[in-house]
Design a protein around this motif. Structure first.
Motif, short mmCIF file in Angstrom:
data_model
loop_
_atom_site.label_atom_id
_atom_site.label_comp_id
_atom_site.label_asym_id
_atom_site.label_seq_id
_atom_site.Cartn_x
_atom_site.Cartn_y
_atom_site.Cartn_z
N PHE A 1 0.83 -1.21 0.00
CA PHE A 1 0.00 0.00 0.00
C PHE A 1 0.86 1.26 0.00
N TRP A 2 1.84 1.31 0.89
CA TRP A 2 2.67 2.51 0.97
C TRP A 2 3.61 2.63 -0.21
N TRP A 3 3.98 1.52 -0.81
CA TRP A 3 4.82 1.57 -2.00
C TRP A 3 4.06 2.21 -3.15
N GLU A 4 2.81 1.81 -3.33
CA GLU A 4 2.01 2.35 -4.43
C GLU A 4 1.44 3.72 -4.12
N ALA A 5 1.30 4.05 -2.83
CA ALA A 5 0.77 5.36 -2.45
C ALA A 5 1.77 6.48 -2.66
N HIS A 6 2.94 6.16 -3.19
CA HIS A 6 3.95 7.18 -3.45
C HIS A 6 3.41 8.31 -4.32
N ASN A 7 2.43 7.99 -5.14
CA ASN A 7 1.80 9.00 -5.99
C ASN A 7 1.17 10.12 -5.18
N TRP B 1 -7.15 3.85 0.00
CA TRP B 1 -7.16 2.40 -0.17
C TRP B 1 -7.48 2.02 -1.61
N ASP B 2 -8.13 2.92 -2.34
CA ASP B 2 -8.45 2.62 -3.75
C ASP B 2 -7.21 2.45 -4.60
N VAL B 3 -6.05 2.91 -4.10
CA VAL B 3 -4.83 2.79 -4.89
C VAL B 3 -4.43 1.32 -5.07
N ILE B 4 -4.87 0.44 -4.17
CA ILE B 4 -4.50 -0.97 -4.28
C ILE B 4 -5.14 -1.63 -5.50
N PRO B 5 -6.49 -1.58 -5.63
CA PRO B 5 -7.06 -2.20 -6.85
C PRO B 5 -6.65 -1.49 -8.13
N ILE B 6 -6.43 -0.18 -8.07
CA ILE B 6 -5.99 0.53 -9.28
C ILE B 6 -4.57 0.10 -9.66
N SER B 7 -3.69 -0.01 -8.67
CA SER B 7 -2.30 -0.40 -8.97
C SER B 7 -2.21 -1.84 -9.45
N ARG C 1 -10.85 13.24 -9.05
CA ARG C 1 -9.68 12.52 -8.53
C ARG C 1 -9.57 11.20 -9.27
N TYR C 2 -8.36 10.70 -9.43
CA TYR C 2 -8.13 9.54 -10.29
C TYR C 2 -8.86 8.29 -9.82
N ASN C 3 -9.22 8.20 -8.54
CA ASN C 3 -9.91 7.02 -8.03
C ASN C 3 -11.42 7.11 -8.16
N GLN C 4 -11.93 8.20 -8.73
CA GLN C 4 -13.38 8.39 -8.82
C GLN C 4 -13.97 7.92 -10.14
N ALA C 5 -13.15 7.42 -11.04
CA ALA C 5 -13.64 6.96 -12.34
C ALA C 5 -13.02 5.61 -12.67
N SER C 6 -13.87 4.61 -12.88
CA SER C 6 -13.37 3.30 -13.28
C SER C 6 -13.08 3.28 -14.78
N THR C 7 -12.48 2.19 -15.23
CA THR C 7 -12.16 2.07 -16.65
C THR C 7 -13.43 2.13 -17.50
#
Length: 585
Positions: A61-67, A150-156, A433-439
């Protein structure tokens, strides 16, 4: 009456001694055991496994949350009032804890592979407990203060999923050596069946997991849409102080197509750029107006704001660890930056033909511009001379009136709504925000001719995922990084991915079958294998410098004294030994 005690010298196994010594402080041979692990120790092994899995997710989580580290630090600033990089201690403790727990997991697997009894030392039990409780406390804290992250996990996982699957498959395949050894050594058929079924269930789950892995980057390269435009969020805040003219100029040097800023309104009606509600973090208000440092930024007039320095804090705090990369000339420019007005930004954008999007913050009640804030901002836009087609207007208040007075403005919403609702309101752009829109939602907006801009995108992997999803533009604090991404980090056709998936599964299956057959053959004559075999011919295989050989020695002692003297003798000389009951004479 004497006792004959044949004593043999054992081969020293330093590796085994280190494994059992570090894990359970069992450094001596007589301390080790091949008995079944007790239920209490099995419970601690499960706790160790749980802690490892939890720390693995926490570390990922913290690795990908670098963004979003800057966003996290800003949350901390709003709570504490002091700016600091709160991610440094979190990353340090997480890395240390994960390394420690992973090391214990490796030692536990070595115990199982060697048939040794698991017996975790009490100091390690304390360490595991501390790591588990600390991680749980961290998860709860993030969930309360930064839950959206937490949404960064499924996105990453859209970027890392296919490769994490291969890594997990390789790890579980390697574990087949231990599993096969346990099955071959076990004497209870029920235990063998349970272990094999559990292992095969995990392995089968990994074999079919790609059926549930989805990534927009698994597509035909010919279907890839044009590269998303990059908008400089607060300019280039990693290279220059945010919301200053030099920051926007640096962003333009990175070939951005637009500029994004946060706008407040002064007491005398001048819109200016400021992200925070106060001036403490990004100006020297504590030095110039010490009695007003906690006041709302909108409660200053423009004359007062022009007296403040908006660049020295950047050189002092170094929020992105980038100051050391700046030249002396750049540091001089930064040290002389002042608060920037909206009009200055619009003129700069007009000169470079760049789009401008700004978030307008309404002044507090009692402010002279509390009711006229929309008109004051619109007047500043018209006064700047910027073409209206370059300005993305985001406030929802009085939108109809704004459309009448300035019909050329790009009507933009910062609230997620359906494409039909946006069209009915005359809105052609959406800022989320980038986590507010799915593919799928990104595709729907694109088909409905709604230009979608997602913020804040700083990492190449996230930019690549959004590019493959079809996003038209992104807002970034790191345009200098995204400038180096001319193509998605990885792009794979469905047939290529299917071939990779099936090949990995077949190779894994063949390796697992081979290991099980080899372990069964290897253990067939070694059911009661002891890794500390007696070296009956040590003198033949080793020189006297490596090991002292003693085939047999008569020890004369009284029957009542037992073998204590022999134990003391060889313990003092540093030997591990084995005694056989002698023949009484």
């Amino acid at each position: 009456m004497v006792k004959h005690q044949p004593l043999q010298v054992y081969e020293r196994q330093l590796c085994l001694s280190c494994i059992t010594g570090i894990y359970g402080c069992r450094w001596k041979r007589y301390q080790r055991s091949h008995d079944d692990t007790t239920k209490w120790e099995l419970l601690w092994s499960l706790i160790l496994l749980l802690t490892f899995c939890l720390l693995l997710v926490w570390f990922y989580f913290w690795w990908e949350a670098h963004n979003d580290y800057n966003e996290f630090n800003w949350f901390l600033y709003n709570r504490s009032g002091e700016w600091s990089d709160g991610t440094v201690p979190i990353l340090a403790t997480t890395a240390a804890g994960f390394t420690y727990i992973a090391f214990l997991m490796v030692l536990a697997l070595c115990h199982i592979a060697l048939g040794q009894q698991l017996n975790l030392h009490w100091l390690h039990k304390i360490g595991v407990t501390v790591a588990l409780l600390t991680t749980i406390a961290g998860v709860i804290s993030v969930n309360q203060t930064w839950g959206q992250e937490w949404d960064v996990i499924p996105i990453s996982l859209q970027a890392t999923g296919p490769f994490l699957h291969i890594g997990a498959l390789a790890a579980v395949t390697a574990l087949s050596w231990i599993v096969a050894g346990q099955v071959a050594r076990a004497e209870k058929p029920m235990f063998q069946v349970v272990v094999v079924l559990l292992y095969l269930s995990v392995l089968l789950g990994l074999y079919v997991m790609p059926l549930y892995i989805t990534s927009p980057c698994i597509m035909e390269p010919t279907s890839l849409k044009p590269r998303p435009d990059v908008i400089g969020h607060q300019g280039a805040p990693m290279l220059a102080p945010e919301n200053t003219l030099w920051s926007f100029q640096r962003a333009l040097q990175m070939n951005v197509t637009g500029l994004e800023a946060d706008v407040a309104i002064s007491m005398d009606g001048v819109p200016f750029l400021m992200h925070d509600h106060t001036l403490r973090r990004t100006t020297d208000v504590e030095k110039v107006f010490p009695d007003r440092q906690m006041d709302e930024a909108s409660l200053f007039n423009w004359t007062d704001l022009q007296q403040l320095n908006a660049g020295q804090w950047f050189l002092k705090d170094d929020p992105f660890w980038m100051v050391h990369t700046l030249s002396p000339h750049e540091k001089t420019l930064i040290a002389n930056q002042s608060v920037c007005s909206l009009e200055q930004l619009l003129k700069l954008a007009s000169y470079h033909n760049s789009t401008v999007v700004f978030r307008l913050r309404r002044p507090p009640p009692g402010h002279p511009c509390y009711h006229s804030w929309i008109n004051d901002t619109l007047h500043a836009v018209q006064q700047s001379g910027v073409p209206q087609s370059l300005v993305m207007w985001t406030p929802d208040e009085d939108r109809a009136q704004v459309r009448q007075l300035a019909p050329g403005l790009i009507q933009t919403s910062v609230e997620k709504r359906s494409p039909q609702s946006l069209h009915q309101s005359g809105i052609s752009r959406l800022l989320l925000r980038y986590n507010q829109a799915s593919t799928q939602e990104i595709s729907n907006f694109s088909e409905s001719h709604i230009n979608l801009t997602l913020y804040t995108v700083n990492e190449p992997w996230l930019y690549s995922v959004l590019w493959c999803s079809g996003v038209s533009s992104v807002s970034s604090e790191a345009p200098h990084i995204l400038k180096k991404v001319p193509y998605p980090i990885w792009l794979m056709g469905p047939h290529e991915y299917c071939l990779m998936w099936v090949s990995a599964d077949l190779i894994s299956f063949a390796v697992v079958i081979g290991i099980f057959i080899f372990q069964k053959y290897r253990m067939s004559g070694m059911r009661s294998y002891n890794p500390e075999q007696i070296m009956l011919s040590a003198a033949v295989r080793r020189s006297s410098r490596d090991i002292s050989v003693m085939k047999e020695k008569l020890i004369f002692s009284e029957v009542g004294n037992g073998v204590g003297s022999a134990e003391e003798l060889y313990a003092d000389n540093g030997y591990d030994y084995y005694t056989n009951q002698g023949i009484s004479q």
